[in-house]
Design an enzyme around this catalytic site. Structure first.
Site, PDB file in Angstrom:
ATOM      1  N   ARG A   1      49.204  74.423  44.056  1.00  9.83           N
ATOM      2  CA  ARG A   1      49.423  73.058  44.546  1.00  9.83           C
ATOM      3  C   ARG A   1      49.147  72.998  46.044  1.00  9.83           C
ATOM      4  NH1 ARG A   1      55.247  70.303  43.897  1.00  9.83           N
ATOM      5  NH2 ARG A   1      55.683  71.745  45.621  1.00  9.83           N
TER       6      ARG A   1
ATOM      7  N   CYS B   1      45.161  83.820  44.155  1.00 10.11           N
ATOM      8  CA  CYS B   1      43.708  83.691  44.351  1.00 10.11           C
ATOM      9  C   CYS B   1      43.077  84.921  44.990  1.00 10.11           C
ATOM     10  CB  CYS B   1      43.378  82.437  45.169  1.00 10.11           C
ATOM     11  SG  CYS B   1      43.914  82.513  46.903  1.00 10.11           S
TER      12      CYS B   1
ATOM     13  N   THR C   1      55.163  78.983  53.785  1.00 14.43           N
ATOM     14  CA  THR C   1      55.317  80.017  52.755  1.00 14.43           C
ATOM     15  C   THR C   1      54.911  81.394  53.264  1.00 14.43           C
ATOM     16  OG1 THR C   1      53.075  79.632  51.900  1.00 14.43           O
ATOM     17  CG2 THR C   1      54.867  78.353  50.918  1.00 14.43           C
TER      18      THR C   1
ATOM     19  N   CYS D   1      47.618  85.592  49.287  1.00 16.95           N
ATOM     20  CA  CYS D   1      48.097  84.954  48.055  1.00 16.95           C
ATOM     21  C   CYS D   1      47.824  85.881  46.867  1.00 16.95           C
ATOM     22  CB  CYS D   1      47.382  83.619  47.864  1.00 16.95           C
ATOM     23  SG  CYS D   1      47.721  82.797  46.293  1.00 16.95           S
TER      24      CYS D   1
ATOM     25  N   CYS E   1      41.735  77.957  45.989  1.00 13.79           N
ATOM     26  CA  CYS E   1      42.961  78.367  45.299  1.00 13.79           C
ATOM     27  C   CYS E   1      43.503  77.236  44.418  1.00 13.79           C
ATOM     28  CB  CYS E   1      44.035  78.781  46.302  1.00 13.79           C
ATOM     29  SG  CYS E   1      45.546  79.423  45.519  1.00 13.79           S
TER      30      CYS E   1
ATOM     31  N   CYS F   1      45.268  81.688  51.633  1.00 11.78           N
ATOM     32  CA  CYS F   1      44.558  81.520  50.364  1.00 11.78           C
ATOM     33  C   CYS F   1      43.072  81.272  50.569  1.00 11.78           C
ATOM     34  CB  CYS F   1      45.117  80.321  49.588  1.00 11.78           C
ATOM     35  SG  CYS F   1      46.881  80.371  49.270  1.00 11.78           S
TER      36      CYS F   1
END
Length: 340
Positions: free
Chosen positions: A40, A67, A29, A64, A37, A33
């Site tokens: 998922r 978070c 992605t 992210c 976080c 994070c």
């Protein structure tokens, strides 16, 4: 240095105690994070761990937006500044004032503070006043003086806020339990002599290899009564629970501590029989993941052995750690619960 296995385990349990110690990079992605976080979990093969956000950004990852991992340091600084302000202020500062001090919106700062401390700023200020009052009363200060020194504007406000929390009246607390009746007994168990004592609210002391002199030291002006018909019923339940450790929730307790200590004791009572937790996990469950030492101190200040099962807490590496009544008793209690 953290190993990848330790870091991944922290991510899987969303352990806030590790926020700020590393960030989790998700290669598929392109984001990184906090360990805690709420998103998922990615597949393990797609994850790399970095010391901080700068290291993650150096390989092309971005923070992210859920978070906000780069805000960890800022959040910590804001909470520390707010704690300092609350402790030094004569009157509890408003949420708006704390938010202005830290540069956050009131709603966001409330979330940041509660996530770190486990209490809202207002609840923390109340707990701090109660703790100061309790310490002053225990030290022998006169009741009225202790109430005002702790930051209460009036005696009525003190009694309103602490009703049912100190376990006895303020005067009794200041005078070593004056006016309080404590029933007690020393019984032989398969783990040695055990002292059990209770007020009319519940068990206030359970210990091994102690006698009534310990109660006299803790409550020098309380009326100590050996035995008693009603107490005998409670005593039988306590002995049965110690001999076959399990779920103790049905046994009433009369224990008081600071807000954080009481949160730790509540977390201890939530550990199922046959399971253990680490000090770090207890701190997190009590609402302050970084207060691992304070969680250990709360364990040590537990006045009711077994029923508040601090024997179920071990060190992160699996070592048993300490126990007020000796490791032999701790091992035996765990063994009886099926923990080898």
């Amino acid at each position: 240095m953290l190993t990848d296995d330790t870091a991944w385990a922290a991510v899987l349990r969303r352990d806030r105690a590790f926020d700020g110690r590393f960030v989790t990079g998700v290669l598929t992605t392109g984001i990184y994070c906090r360990p805690s976080c709420a998103a998922r979990h990615p597949a393990r093969g797609n994850v790399r761990f970095f010391a901080d956000g700068a290291a993650a950004r150096a390989v092309g990852l971005r923070a992210c937006k859920r978070c906000l991992p780069d805000d960890v340091g800022r959040d910590e600084a804001a909470v520390l500044a707010a704690l300092d302000e609350i402790r030094q202020a004569e009157d509890a500062p408003s949420l708006a004032a704390l938010a202005q001090l830290t540069g956050y919106s009131p709603t966001h700062f409330q979330r940041v503070f509660k996530r770190a401390i486990g209490l809202s700023p207002a609840a923390y200020a109340r707990a701090l006043r109660e703790e100061r009052a309790r310490d002053a009363l225990s030290g022998g200060s006169d009741v009225t003086g202790a109430i005002y020194e702790a930051g209460y504007g009036s005696a009525s406000r003190f009694y309103e806020n602490t009703k049912g929390r100190l376990g006895m009246t303020a005067s009794a607390w200041a005078n070593g339990g004056a006016g309080v009746t404590i029933h007690w007994a020393v019984v032989e168990t398969s783990m040695g002599a055990m002292l059990v004592a209770a007020t009319d609210k519940g068990v206030c002391r359970l210990s091994f290899n102690e006698d009534a002199s310990e109660l006299a030291r803790r409550f020098p002006k309380a009326e100590l009564v050996e035995g008693g018909a009603e107490f005998e019923k409670l005593l039988a339940e306590v002995v049965a629970s110690v001999e076959a450790p399990g779920d103790f929730a049905h046994i009433p307790l009369d224990v008081k501590g600071t807000a954080f200590q009481e949160a730790c004791w509540k977390a201890l009572r939530a550990i199922p029989p046959g399971e253990t937790r680490t000090y770090a996990e207890i701190a997190a469950a009590a609402g302050n993941p970084k207060a691992v030492r304070a969680a250990g101190s709360a364990n040590a200040r537990n006045n009711v052995a077994v029923l508040i099962p601090c024997h179920r807490v071990i060190r992160t590496g699996g070592d048993l750690g300490g126990y007020a009544y000796g490791l032999d008793i701790k091992r035996e209690l765990l063994k009886r619960e099926g923990v080898e």
